[in-house]
Scaffold this motif. Structure first.
Motif, PDB file in Angstrom:
ATOM      1  N   UNK A   1       1.432  -5.074   0.655  1.00  0.00           N
ATOM      2  CA  UNK A   1       1.084  -3.716   0.243  1.00  0.00           C
ATOM      3  C   UNK A   1       1.779  -2.661   1.106  1.00  0.00           C
ATOM      4  N   UNK A   2       1.816  -2.861   2.408  1.00  0.00           N
ATOM      5  CA  UNK A   2       2.470  -1.894   3.296  1.00  0.00           C
ATOM      6  C   UNK A   2       3.955  -1.776   2.964  1.00  0.00           C
ATOM      7  N   UNK A   3       4.611  -2.897   2.775  1.00  0.00           N
ATOM      8  CA  UNK A   3       6.026  -2.868   2.409  1.00  0.00           C
ATOM      9  C   UNK A   3       6.256  -2.195   1.072  1.00  0.00           C
ATOM     10  N   UNK A   4       5.387  -2.455   0.114  1.00  0.00           N
ATOM     11  CA  UNK A   4       5.500  -1.816  -1.194  1.00  0.00           C
ATOM     12  C   UNK A   4       5.341  -0.313  -1.112  1.00  0.00           C
ATOM     13  N   UNK A   5       4.392   0.143  -0.295  1.00  0.00           N
ATOM     14  CA  UNK A   5       4.211   1.586  -0.139  1.00  0.00           C
ATOM     15  C   UNK A   5       5.429   2.221   0.517  1.00  0.00           C
ATOM     16  N   UNK A   6       5.978   1.574   1.541  1.00  0.00           N
ATOM     17  CA  UNK A   6       7.169   2.122   2.202  1.00  0.00           C
ATOM     18  C   UNK A   6       8.353   2.185   1.244  1.00  0.00           C
ATOM     19  N   UNK A   7       8.548   1.125   0.469  1.00  0.00           N
ATOM     20  CA  UNK A   7       9.666   1.127  -0.495  1.00  0.00           C
ATOM     21  C   UNK A   7       9.508   2.259  -1.508  1.00  0.00           C
TER      22      UNK A   7
ATOM     23  N   UNK B   1       3.544  -5.820  16.994  1.00  0.00           N
ATOM     24  CA  UNK B   1       4.498  -6.706  16.314  1.00  0.00           C
ATOM     25  C   UNK B   1       4.430  -6.586  14.790  1.00  0.00           C
ATOM     26  N   UNK B   2       3.253  -6.325  14.237  1.00  0.00           N
ATOM     27  CA  UNK B   2       3.148  -6.194  12.772  1.00  0.00           C
ATOM     28  C   UNK B   2       3.973  -5.010  12.274  1.00  0.00           C
ATOM     29  N   UNK B   3       3.888  -3.877  12.949  1.00  0.00           N
ATOM     30  CA  UNK B   3       4.667  -2.710  12.527  1.00  0.00           C
ATOM     31  C   UNK B   3       6.159  -2.918  12.768  1.00  0.00           C
ATOM     32  N   UNK B   4       6.485  -3.552  13.877  1.00  0.00           N
ATOM     33  CA  UNK B   4       7.900  -3.832  14.155  1.00  0.00           C
ATOM     34  C   UNK B   4       8.479  -4.697  13.039  1.00  0.00           C
TER      35      UNK B   4
END
Length: 166
Positions: A87-93, A116-119
């Motif tokens: 979900x986080x990656x989808x929102x950023x994209x 590390x998760x955000x990195x």
């Protein structure tokens, strides 16, 4: 399978964003007013993920006044029930796709060295978009009046608008 819609936040989403930030256990919690105001003033540079109609995540961002080709991502939060599903990656994209049509070519964010998760999230964004990622110290720990860790600046780009083949 849950229905997910990624869209600009409304003022009414501010309280849910505040709760997600509070419940994350890792984000700096701003006042509830700040999240409501953010939804009004920065809705074009922020997104919420609605999971089955309820806010399940958000990305807050703004275009830097002194660098109009750069969006600064302030916070990324995903409800713990929805973590690990991209979900986080989808929102950023989605956010990057939206802002590149307005002339934004770079994304900046700050991350503490132990997050590390955000990195991983932002490194994956750069890798998947085939673009550069630069990292440098931005705010050493002694910049803060409390026990806040130092923050490293991550700068990703240049991005091309989605319609041009990213």
């Amino acid at each position: 399978m849950a229905q997910v819609a990624i869209e600009s936040p409304n003022v009414s989403d501010g309280s849910a964003m505040w709760r997600l930030a509070r419940d994350s256990g890792v984000l700096d919690l701003n006042s509830s007013y700040a999240y409501v105001l953010w939804c009004r003033d920065f809705s074009r540079t922020s997104v919420v993920a609605r999971v089955d109609g309820a806010v399940g995540g958000f990305v807050s961002g703004y275009v830097r006044p002194d660098a109009p080709d750069t969006i600064m991502v302030w916070q990324v939060a995903v409800d713990e029930r929805h973590r690990g599903r991209g979900l986080a990656g989808g929102m950023l994209r989605e956010l990057v796709d939206r802002v590149t049509h307005t002339g934004v070519r770079y994304l900046e964010t700050t991350i503490t060295p132990d997050n590390t998760a955000s990195i991983r999230l932002f490194t994956a964004l750069a890798r998947n978009r085939g673009t550069e990622l630069e990292r440098r110290e931005l705010f050493p720990a002694d910049s803060f009046p409390d026990s806040h860790e130092g923050e490293d600046l991550y700068r990703i780009g240049p991005f091309r608008p989605a319609s041009s083949g990213t």
